[in-house]
Design a protein around this motif. Structure first.
Motif, PDB file in Angstrom:
ATOM      1  N   CYS A 164       0.874  -1.168   0.000  1.00  0.00           N
ATOM      2  CA  CYS A 164       0.000   0.000   0.000  1.00  0.00           C
ATOM      3  C   CYS A 164       0.913   1.221   0.000  1.00  0.00           C
ATOM      4  O   CYS A 164       1.665   1.427   0.946  1.00  0.00           O
ATOM      5  CB  CYS A 164      -0.879   0.006   1.242  1.00  0.00           C
ATOM      6  N   LEU A 165       0.870   2.015  -1.075  1.00  0.00           N
ATOM      7  CA  LEU A 165       1.831   3.116  -1.205  1.00  0.00           C
ATOM      8  C   LEU A 165       1.508   4.281  -0.279  1.00  0.00           C
ATOM      9  O   LEU A 165       2.333   5.148  -0.059  1.00  0.00           O
ATOM     10  CB  LEU A 165       1.887   3.604  -2.653  1.00  0.00           C
ATOM     11  N   VAL A 166       0.302   4.277   0.274  1.00  0.00           N
ATOM     12  CA  VAL A 166      -0.058   5.347   1.202  1.00  0.00           C
ATOM     13  C   VAL A 166       0.595   5.085   2.561  1.00  0.00           C
ATOM     14  O   VAL A 166       1.162   5.973   3.183  1.00  0.00           O
ATOM     15  CB  VAL A 166      -1.586   5.460   1.343  1.00  0.00           C
ATOM     16  N   CYS A 167       0.526   3.800   2.999  1.00  0.00           N
ATOM     17  CA  CYS A 167       1.067   3.486   4.330  1.00  0.00           C
ATOM     18  C   CYS A 167       2.428   2.814   4.243  1.00  0.00           C
ATOM     19  O   CYS A 167       3.140   2.723   5.228  1.00  0.00           O
ATOM     20  CB  CYS A 167       0.096   2.602   5.097  1.00  0.00           C
ATOM     21  N   GLN A 168       2.779   2.301   3.072  1.00  0.00           N
ATOM     22  CA  GLN A 168       4.116   1.791   2.730  1.00  0.00           C
ATOM     23  C   GLN A 168       4.570   0.513   3.408  1.00  0.00           C
ATOM     24  O   GLN A 168       5.200  -0.297   2.778  1.00  0.00           O
ATOM     25  CB  GLN A 168       5.171   2.882   2.890  1.00  0.00           C
ATOM     26  N   ASN A 169       4.275   0.312   4.696  1.00  0.00           N
ATOM     27  CA  ASN A 169       4.737  -0.944   5.275  1.00  0.00           C
ATOM     28  C   ASN A 169       3.597  -1.920   5.527  1.00  0.00           C
ATOM     29  O   ASN A 169       3.738  -2.858   6.288  1.00  0.00           O
ATOM     30  CB  ASN A 169       5.540  -0.681   6.552  1.00  0.00           C
ATOM     31  N   SER A 224      -4.567  -2.962   4.512  1.00  0.00           N
ATOM     32  CA  SER A 224      -4.714  -1.531   4.711  1.00  0.00           C
ATOM     33  C   SER A 224      -6.144  -1.050   4.506  1.00  0.00           C
ATOM     34  O   SER A 224      -6.864  -1.532   3.639  1.00  0.00           O
ATOM     35  CB  SER A 224      -3.797  -0.792   3.739  1.00  0.00           C
ATOM     36  N   ASP A 225      -6.518  -0.066   5.318  1.00  0.00           N
ATOM     37  CA  ASP A 225      -7.832   0.549   5.178  1.00  0.00           C
ATOM     38  C   ASP A 225      -7.786   1.811   4.325  1.00  0.00           C
ATOM     39  O   ASP A 225      -8.782   2.511   4.191  1.00  0.00           O
ATOM     40  CB  ASP A 225      -8.389   0.902   6.565  1.00  0.00           C
ATOM     41  N   ALA A 226      -6.624   2.144   3.760  1.00  0.00           N
ATOM     42  CA  ALA A 226      -6.502   3.349   2.946  1.00  0.00           C
ATOM     43  C   ALA A 226      -7.398   3.242   1.703  1.00  0.00           C
ATOM     44  O   ALA A 226      -7.633   2.146   1.194  1.00  0.00           O
ATOM     45  CB  ALA A 226      -5.054   3.556   2.524  1.00  0.00           C
ATOM     46  N   GLY A 227      -7.895   4.380   1.257  1.00  0.00           N
ATOM     47  CA  GLY A 227      -8.789   4.406   0.100  1.00  0.00           C
ATOM     48  C   GLY A 227      -8.145   3.804  -1.137  1.00  0.00           C
ATOM     49  O   GLY A 227      -8.762   3.014  -1.857  1.00  0.00           O
ATOM     50  N   LEU A 228      -6.879   4.163  -1.363  1.00  0.00           N
ATOM     51  CA  LEU A 228      -6.185   3.654  -2.552  1.00  0.00           C
ATOM     52  C   LEU A 228      -5.993   2.137  -2.477  1.00  0.00           C
ATOM     53  O   LEU A 228      -6.088   1.442  -3.486  1.00  0.00           O
ATOM     54  CB  LEU A 228      -4.820   4.355  -2.707  1.00  0.00           C
ATOM     55  N   ALA A 229      -5.759   1.620  -1.259  1.00  0.00           N
ATOM     56  CA  ALA A 229      -5.597   0.172  -1.085  1.00  0.00           C
ATOM     57  C   ALA A 229      -6.886  -0.540  -1.484  1.00  0.00           C
ATOM     58  O   ALA A 229      -6.875  -1.558  -2.167  1.00  0.00           O
ATOM     59  CB  ALA A 229      -5.224  -0.149   0.358  1.00  0.00           C
ATOM     60  N   ASP A 242       3.491  -1.873 -13.693  1.00  0.00           N
ATOM     61  CA  ASP A 242       3.592  -0.919 -14.811  1.00  0.00           C
ATOM     62  C   ASP A 242       3.209   0.493 -14.371  1.00  0.00           C
ATOM     63  O   ASP A 242       3.701   1.473 -14.906  1.00  0.00           O
ATOM     64  CB  ASP A 242       2.658  -1.333 -15.951  1.00  0.00           C
ATOM     65  N   ARG A 243       2.315   0.597 -13.414  1.00  0.00           N
ATOM     66  CA  ARG A 243       1.841   1.910 -12.976  1.00  0.00           C
ATOM     67  C   ARG A 243       2.629   2.454 -11.783  1.00  0.00           C
ATOM     68  O   ARG A 243       2.889   3.636 -11.702  1.00  0.00           O
ATOM     69  CB  ARG A 243       0.356   1.824 -12.625  1.00  0.00           C
ATOM     70  N   TYR A 244       2.982   1.561 -10.865  1.00  0.00           N
ATOM     71  CA  TYR A 244       3.579   2.026  -9.611  1.00  0.00           C
ATOM     72  C   TYR A 244       5.047   1.645  -9.429  1.00  0.00           C
ATOM     73  O   TYR A 244       5.671   2.046  -8.456  1.00  0.00           O
ATOM     74  CB  TYR A 244       2.748   1.537  -8.420  1.00  0.00           C
ATOM     75  N   GLY A 245       5.600   0.845 -10.331  1.00  0.00           N
ATOM     76  CA  GLY A 245       7.011   0.478 -10.222  1.00  0.00           C
ATOM     77  C   GLY A 245       7.233  -0.704  -9.288  1.00  0.00           C
ATOM     78  O   GLY A 245       6.315  -1.155  -8.603  1.00  0.00           O
ATOM     79  N   ASP A 246       8.470  -1.193  -9.269  1.00  0.00           N
ATOM     80  CA  ASP A 246       8.811  -2.372  -8.472  1.00  0.00           C
ATOM     81  C   ASP A 246       8.568  -2.167  -6.983  1.00  0.00           C
ATOM     82  O   ASP A 246       8.388  -3.122  -6.240  1.00  0.00           O
ATOM     83  CB  ASP A 246      10.296  -2.728  -8.667  1.00  0.00           C
ATOM     84  N   PHE A 247       8.597  -0.900  -6.545  1.00  0.00           N
ATOM     85  CA  PHE A 247       8.446  -0.621  -5.120  1.00  0.00           C
ATOM     86  C   PHE A 247       7.113  -1.139  -4.581  1.00  0.00           C
ATOM     87  O   PHE A 247       6.972  -1.422  -3.394  1.00  0.00           O
ATOM     88  CB  PHE A 247       8.557   0.892  -4.877  1.00  0.00           C
ATOM     89  N   VAL A 248       6.142  -1.298  -5.462  1.00  0.00           N
ATOM     90  CA  VAL A 248       4.819  -1.751  -5.035  1.00  0.00           C
ATOM     91  C   VAL A 248       4.838  -3.234  -4.641  1.00  0.00           C
ATOM     92  O   VAL A 248       3.946  -3.712  -3.950  1.00  0.00           O
ATOM     93  CB  VAL A 248       3.772  -1.463  -6.146  1.00  0.00           C
ATOM     94  N   LEU A 249       5.879  -3.951  -5.062  1.00  0.00           N
ATOM     95  CA  LEU A 249       5.985  -5.365  -4.707  1.00  0.00           C
ATOM     96  C   LEU A 249       6.639  -5.474  -3.334  1.00  0.00           C
ATOM     97  O   LEU A 249       7.701  -4.915  -3.100  1.00  0.00           O
ATOM     98  CB  LEU A 249       6.844  -6.113  -5.733  1.00  0.00           C
ATOM     99  N   LEU A 250       5.995  -6.216  -2.425  1.00  0.00           N
ATOM    100  CA  LEU A 250       6.593  -6.365  -1.097  1.00  0.00           C
ATOM    101  C   LEU A 250       7.804  -7.295  -1.156  1.00  0.00           C
ATOM    102  O   LEU A 250       8.704  -7.202  -0.343  1.00  0.00           O
ATOM    103  CB  LEU A 250       5.554  -6.877  -0.099  1.00  0.00           C
TER     104      LEU A 250
END
Lengths: 170, 179
Positions: free
Chosen positions: A54-59, A65-70, A96-104
């Motif tokens: 979840c890129l909003v909370c990151q860890n 995650s309860d974040a809207g984007l999640a 493709d949209r968020y990059g490798d960082f999105v992979l845990l």
């Protein structure tokens, strides 16, 4: 003594509570209205969501995650699966949209080699250093104790004899 | 002095330097996966009554021909209010067109917001459910993209733009891309 007993009892109660109320009772971030009717596909969606950050909370994963984007991404993962995408295709869609960082779990590729193999290299380096020093130390011990030649033995005896003589004189 | 005794010092200096650099990084800024890639395919409906080009939205095709900025904003987003005066200033720059992507906002709220603070946007597209923003790799509001005349994303700024971001990073990039 009594206070100590009370602490032990309290600790036991807390331990039991912690164990019994573990994962099952925890509120899920995934809401019932997001879930797919197809149980197998829902299981795949859950597994994929656990691997996406979840890129909003990151860890946290988007599954946690309860974040809207999640939530949006969880719904999107399920849409892609329903559209017939494989698990890899869904991961690729998000990467493709968020990059490798999105992979845990970071992917294995040349830029991440140092991440994957760095710890191993440090361990090997440390072991090599240790071996180097031990071998060298043992080496010096061996050269320091050669077998005595006949000449050396005679000299040694003479020297030791001198010592005894000195002591005798006193 | 023997060389072996220098090794721990060298190792320490290397690790300290790596950690030192790490401290200056911003962990909340995720580099965009879309840099130097063409903008995603999309069409966004306009915000009727925004007073600009009769509320026409915009699509990927509108982002070619000239250098453009796509700014993701929402009336509920406080940092957007902070950067808003800078967008108004940028709107006076003739080298760039500014597109607003109104993220998960109620149209009436967005209209009230623009009426209160002014409208820096040449066009506004409404992304009610945030689906188009996902194609742009947006993970928070505000975010700002700089797009070259060929429709490729060249820069992404995460979070509110500060005056120094505008003068030292964004405007120079616009100048360079306009040449």
């Amino acid at each position: 003594m009594k206070a100590k007993h009370r602490t032990v009892v309290l600790a036991a109660i807390l331990a039991v509570l912690a164990l019994t109320s573990a994962p099952g009772d925890r509120a899920l971030a995934v809401k019932p209205d997001e879930m797919l009717a197809d149980a197998a596909m829902e299981a795949r969606a859950r597994a994929i969501s656990k691997g996406l950050r979840c890129l909003v909370c990151q860890n946290q994963s988007i599954d946690d995650s309860d974040a809207g984007l999640a939530r949006d991404l969880r719904v999107l993962v399920r849409q892609r699966l329903k559209a017939g995408d494989s698990d890899e295709a869904v991961f690729r869609f998000v990467v493709d949209r968020y990059g490798d960082f999105v992979l845990l779990k970071p992917p294995m590729k040349p830029v991440t080699y140092i991440l994957w193999f760095g710890p191993l290299l440090i361990l090997l380096g440390a072991m090599a250093t240790l071996v180097f020093f031990f071998v060298r130390r043992r080496g010096t011990r061996i050269t320091a104790s050669p077998t005595l030649s006949e000449d050396d033995r005679r000299r040694l005896e003479a020297l030791l004899g001198e010592d005894e003589d000195e002591r005798g004189e006193r | 002095m023997r060389l072996v005794y220098v090794i721990p010092l060298v190792v320490f200096a290397t690790v300290a330097a790596a950690f030192g650099v790490g401290l200056t990084l911003k962990p909340n800024v995720v580099p965009s996966a879309l840099i130097d890639k063409p903008v995603p395919e999309f069409t966004l409906a306009g915000l009727p009554g925004d007073g600009v080009e009769s509320g026409k939205g915009f699509s990927s095709a509108d982002l070619t021909g000239r250098v453009s900025i796509v700014n993701v904003f929402a009336s509920w987003c406080f940092p957007c209010r902070v950067e808003h005066p800078l967008l108004m200033r940028l709107a006076r720059n003739p080298k760039v067109r500014i597109f607003g992507l109104n993220y998960k906002d109620r149209p009436e709220d967005a209209r009230a917001w623009l009426k209160e603070l002014g409208n820096p946007y040449d066009r506004i597209g409404v992304d009610r459910d945030g689906r188009i923003a996902i194609d742009w790799g947006v993970y928070g509001v505000p975010e700002t993209f700089i797009i070259d005349a060929e429709g490729r994303i060249r820069y992404k700024h995460v979070g509110p733009i500060t005056p120094s971001d505008l003068d030292e990073i964004i405007v120079p990039i616009i100048e360079r891309l306009s040449e």
